[in-house]
Design an enzyme around this catalytic site. Structure first.
Site, PDB file in Angstrom:
ATOM      1  CB  CYS A   1      -0.928  -0.022   1.216  1.00 31.11           C
ATOM      2  SG  CYS A   1      -1.844   1.503   1.482  1.00 31.11           S
TER       3      CYS A   1
ATOM      4  CB  CYS B   1       0.162   2.104   4.019  1.00 29.92           C
ATOM      5  SG  CYS B   1      -1.506   1.449   3.825  1.00 29.92           S
TER       6      CYS B   1
END
Length: 326
Positions: A80, A83
């Site tokens: 991700c 993230c």
């Protein structure tokens, strides 16, 4: 006192009898005492403010720790990209809060069950757990200033509603060292009675808990913990033995039946449906007059006490009640 019924619902922990002001004062005193001792008692290293958490350690590392400090949860994954932008910001901010918050990082690929329990639909997703209650904060990447505003609000709620002022951080502490217990505060004049009330709640003796809280209030009418505990114990006592299906059926068939609506609202609140409970009673206020209306109003005020005056849902419901009455 520790909250019971560690709940993932993030609504109302009815068994968590918290003295917002008294607990805050005690926690601040313990924090100050530990700081005066050089941070050695109950102190953690700054490195211990950010931890990796999995399903096996969730109860210990998140739920239990959330009774002493708010725990921010960062749901992330290696693949991700957002993230990777968000996580360093969260880590930096949590360290800057210097013990007012912990950050628990959860890899969703390795902890699917936790992801499902929190209802995470996409990552990054950030939650908090305060005194065992899960609270959604935000989803997706966000700027540092926006995140800091959210964390400021979280710290404020944790202090004002749950008396959580955090843990002591010692820059010289060894990372990973298990902190020893914070110094115990002298017992208050009503601690024995309050503890008896909590034990009665845990045992399902709601009548005994009600009486214990009343005993405290007869001597100390302003005792915050006893007021909250009494409201919760009386609610649990009222719903004990009710047939939920029958109660809800009666309420649906008889919208003007005040006792039926009041009983259904009690069940709504115990089930965590706060807005439903408030909305049901406010609608009943609009349909009733005289003594019936007053009975509904009084019960609604009692439910406000259970949830807490500072809760946004209570604030909104108070405004709606005022409009319904006037």
């Amino acid at each position: 006192m520790q909250p019971r019924n560690m709940s993932m619902s993030g609504v109302v922990d009815l068994a968590a009898v918290k003295a917002a002001q008294e607990a805050k004062e005690k926690a601040e005193q313990a924090r100050a005492a530990a700081a005066r001792q050089g941070g050695g008692t109950g102190a953690v290293s700054p490195a211990d403010l950010v931890i990796d958490v999995d399903e096996a350690g969730f109860e210990r590392d998140v739920l239990q720790r959330s009774t002493e400090v708010p725990v921010v949860i960062d749901f992330w994954a290696e693949w991700c990209e957002p993230c990777k932008q968000l996580s360093p910001v969260l880590e930096q901010l949590v360290v800057e809060y210097n013990g007012r918050l912990l950050l628990a990082k959860i890899d969703v690929d390795a902890n699917q069950m936790l992801m499902q329990q929190f209802g995470v639909q996409g990552i990054p997703a950030v939650f908090a757990v305060v005194a065992g209650q899960a609270l959604p904060l935000f989803q997706g990447a966000a700027g540092k200033e926006q995140i800091q505003q959210t964390l400021d609000q979280l710290v404020q709620v944790a202090e004002q509603r749950f008396g959580l002022t955090g843990i002591v951080v010692d820059p010289d502490a060894e990372p990973g060292a298990a902190p020893t217990a914070a110094p115990e505060m002298p017992a208050g004049p009503h601690d024995a009675l309050l503890e008896a009330a909590v034990q009665a709640l845990d045992a399902g003796d709601f009548g005994g808990a009600v009486q214990a809280y009343k005993n405290v209030l007869s001597d100390d009418p302003g005792n915050t913990e006893a007021k909250l505990g009494l409201a919760q114990a009386e609610l649990l006592q009222r719903v004990q033995g009710l047939d939920p299906q029958r109660v809800r059926g009666d309420a649906a068939e008889k919208p003007a039946d005040v006792p039926a609506q009041i009983a259904a609202a009690d069940l709504d609140l115990v089930g965590g449906h706060v807005e439903d409970a408030f909305g049901r009673l406010i609608d009943t206020v609009r349909r009733t007059f005289g003594d019936d209306r007053d009975a509904v109003r009084v019960r609604l005020l009692e439910l406000f006490e259970v949830v807490g005056a500072d809760d946004p849902r209570v604030v909104a419901a108070r405004r709606a009640l005022a409009r319904a009455l006037f």
